[in-house]
Design a protein around this motif. Structure first.
Motif, mmCIF file in Angstrom:
data_model
loop_
_atom_site.group_PDB
_atom_site.id
_atom_site.type_symbol
_atom_site.label_atom_id
_atom_site.label_comp_id
_atom_site.label_asym_id
_atom_site.label_seq_id
_atom_site.Cartn_x
_atom_site.Cartn_y
_atom_site.Cartn_z
ATOM 1 N N ASP A 1 37.399 46.051 38.041
ATOM 2 C CA ASP A 1 36.832 45.776 36.710
ATOM 3 C C ASP A 1 35.411 46.329 36.579
ATOM 4 O OD1 ASP A 1 35.546 43.960 38.396
ATOM 5 O OD2 ASP A 1 36.123 42.165 37.255
ATOM 6 N N GLU A 2 34.776 46.639 37.716
ATOM 7 C CA GLU A 2 33.374 47.087 37.659
ATOM 8 C C GLU A 2 33.197 48.420 36.955
ATOM 9 O OE1 GLU A 2 31.086 46.870 41.180
ATOM 10 O OE2 GLU A 2 32.094 45.079 41.879
ATOM 11 N N VAL A 3 34.289 49.167 36.770
ATOM 12 C CA VAL A 3 34.168 50.456 36.068
ATOM 13 C C VAL A 3 33.710 50.246 34.628
ATOM 14 C CG1 VAL A 3 35.929 51.584 37.492
ATOM 15 C CG2 VAL A 3 36.594 50.523 35.315
ATOM 16 N N PRO B 1 26.490 53.100 42.378
ATOM 17 C CA PRO B 1 27.220 54.243 42.955
ATOM 18 C C PRO B 1 28.665 53.881 43.302
ATOM 19 C CG PRO B 1 25.022 54.108 43.889
ATOM 20 C CD PRO B 1 25.200 52.860 43.059
ATOM 21 N N TYR B 2 28.886 52.630 43.751
ATOM 22 C CA TYR B 2 30.267 52.199 44.030
ATOM 23 C C TYR B 2 31.126 52.255 42.767
ATOM 24 C CZ TYR B 2 34.203 48.987 44.359
ATOM 25 O OH TYR B 2 35.454 48.431 44.258
ATOM 26 N N SER B 3 30.664 51.563 41.715
ATOM 27 C CA SER B 3 31.530 51.491 40.529
ATOM 28 C C SER B 3 31.647 52.852 39.845
ATOM 29 C CB SER B 3 31.063 50.398 39.568
ATOM 30 O OG SER B 3 29.707 50.501 39.271
ATOM 31 N N ASP C 1 17.239 39.625 45.115
ATOM 32 C CA ASP C 1 18.370 39.987 44.250
ATOM 33 C C ASP C 1 18.816 41.426 44.531
ATOM 34 O OD1 ASP C 1 20.329 39.631 42.376
ATOM 35 O OD2 ASP C 1 18.964 39.232 40.710
ATOM 36 N N ARG C 2 20.063 41.729 44.165
ATOM 37 C CA ARG C 2 20.618 43.095 44.275
ATOM 38 C C ARG C 2 20.032 43.938 43.142
ATOM 39 N NH1 ARG C 2 27.020 43.133 43.961
ATOM 40 N NH2 ARG C 2 26.859 42.813 46.193
ATOM 41 N N PRO C 3 19.494 45.142 43.428
ATOM 42 C CA PRO C 3 19.000 45.994 42.341
ATOM 43 C C PRO C 3 20.142 46.350 41.382
ATOM 44 C CG PRO C 3 18.377 46.886 44.496
ATOM 45 C CD PRO C 3 19.344 45.764 44.748
ATOM 46 N N GLY C 4 19.864 46.273 40.092
ATOM 47 C CA GLY C 4 20.885 46.647 39.091
ATOM 48 C C GLY C 4 22.052 45.673 39.024
ATOM 49 N N HIS C 5 21.877 44.475 39.548
ATOM 50 C CA HIS C 5 22.934 43.462 39.680
ATOM 51 C C HIS C 5 23.688 43.230 38.360
ATOM 52 C CE1 HIS C 5 23.758 39.374 41.878
ATOM 53 N NE2 HIS C 5 24.863 39.990 41.505
ATOM 54 N N ASP C 6 24.991 43.478 38.355
ATOM 55 C CA ASP C 6 25.799 43.231 37.157
ATOM 56 C C ASP C 6 25.836 41.740 36.844
ATOM 57 O OD1 ASP C 6 26.461 45.831 36.519
ATOM 58 O OD2 ASP C 6 28.382 45.811 37.577
#
Ligand code: NAD
Ligand code: TDX
Length: 336
Positions: free
Chosen positions: A124-126, A148-150, A271-276
């Motif tokens: 779903d991250e796409v 980069p993953y999504s 926190d994770r940078p750019g965290h969704d």
């Protein structure tokens, strides 16, 4: 279609291994070939209980010659293999481009050449993330990946769509929400906190812990994959989700309760940078067209069963635990 021989890429990883277990149990006549590179995320031990029922090949999905040979011997491919962890994609993006994009390309060329049915496992991250009041993702939501993953998963999905349209490849795609269950690597959120708690260490929540994920049990995901493989429409994307949104802090507190620990017995960390912020799935198409419904409707019970599994399988996760925590520390994670 009736599947007799299936190639499962990434079958030694979390979701792939559970798929192989389910297939061997529910469809004893299906011959399963696993192709897995056994990266840090792959583990032969995940298939040990069914080793005599599975043909295992260690190799890279980007090895075109190998992939051509294996695809030529099956009538369907289910492609799970990927670099799958967002945090790793932030510190080292290249393997994500190589495996998720170039690897998918090699598989697509092979299924095209051999005219083999292909199912592509995506996320779903796409679709990027949602604010609290936006409607859940569905099959028409535009792609908008954040990490980069999504982005690499989105790229691979688009390759699949174009191979269907341009070359007539018989493919389907599924985009699933966050999975939990047995055999998940201790780098991921839920197993990391469970194994911390087993070790008497406080769970680690990124930032304030208000991010929301839509959790689904891995067995429900894999039953949907079989439905799509056998009855899905060629060229169609199906979203898979179980209507189970929860913020991260709530998940940690459910786990703390399971261990009899106080609800505030956790640490906030960097926190994770750019965290969704939020993912949520509308699985209406899958439910109405293919009649799928999740069996694990009680998240608390599903989590309790997962905790029990990690308690009983310390030999499986222990070898990865210390190195995983060292990697988080080396990446700069610190208690806030
Ligand atoms: P995982 O990291 O646990 O497993 C990945 C597997 O792929 C490992 O066994 C690894 O050895 C193998 N692999 C990696 N690179 C390879 C290569 N080049 N060649 C061959 N094998 C290789 O991942 P997972 O969580 O089981 O995810 C499986 C798939 O499901 C991925 O495509 C992921 O994007 C997707 N997905 C995962 C989730 C989730 O919550 N975990 C949700 C939705 C979709
Ligand atoms: O220690 C942690 N503390 C924490 O608060 C970790 C490891 C994570 N988190 C947060 C980050 C996320 O908001 O928990 C949430 C879940 O994190 P992950 O398990 O890393 O999953 P996520 O980034 O949501 O991505 C997962 O779901 C979609 C899978 O890893 C992907 O492969 C899949 O595509």
């Amino acid at each position: 279609m009736a599947v007799v021989r299936v190639l499962v890429t990434g079958g030694a990883g979390f979701i792939g291994a559970n798929f192989v277990h389910q297939t061997v149990a529910d469809r004893p006549d299906v011959h399963v070939v696993v192709l897995d590179a056994l990266t840090y995320a792959g583990n032969r031990a995940s298939l040990a209980p069914i080793a005599d029922r599975v043909e295992f090949v260690q190799g890279d999905i980007a090895d075109q010659e190998l992939v051509d040979r294996l695809v030529g011997g099956v009538d369907a491919v289910v492609h799970f293999a990927a670099e799958s962890h967002n945090d790793n994609s932030l510190s080292q993006p290249w393997p994500f481009v190589q495996t998720n994009i170039v690897g998918t390309y090699a598989l697509l060329q092979a299924v095209r050449r051999h005219e083999v049915r292909y199912h592509h496992i995506s996320t779903d991250e796409v679709y990027g993330d949602l604010s609290a009041d936006e409607p859940a993702f569905d099959e028409s939501t535009p792609y908008n990946p954040s990490s980069p993953y999504s982005a690499s998963k989105a790229a691979s999905d688009l390759l699949v769509r174009s191979w269907v349209r341009s070359f007539g490849v018989r493919a389907t795609i599924s985009n699933c929400s966050n999975n939990y269950g047995p055999y998940q690597h201790v780098e991921k959120f839920i197993p990391r906190q469970i194994t911390n708690l087993i070790d008497g260490v406080r769970p680690r929540l990124y930032g304030a812990g208000h991010q929301i994920r839509d959790w689904i049990h891995v067995d429900d995901h894999n039953r949907a994959v079989w439905e799509i493989l056998e009855h899905g429409r060629i060229g169609q994307t199906y979203l898979i989700g179980a209507n189970n949104e929860s913020d991260n802090k709530t998940v940690v507190q459910l786990l703390l309760a399971e261990f009899g620990r106080a609800a505030d017995d956790f640490d906030h960390v960097t926190d994770r940078p750019g965290h969704d912020q939020r993912y949520a799935i509308d699985a209406t198409l899958l439910r109405t067209e293919l009649g799928w419904a999740p069996k694990y409707s009680d998240f608390k019970a599903g989590l309790a069963a997962t905790v029990a599994w990690y308690r009983e399988h310390e030999d499986w996760w222990r070898p990865q635990k210390a190195a995983t925590e060292r990697a988080y520390a080396a990446a700069g994670e610190r208690v806030l």
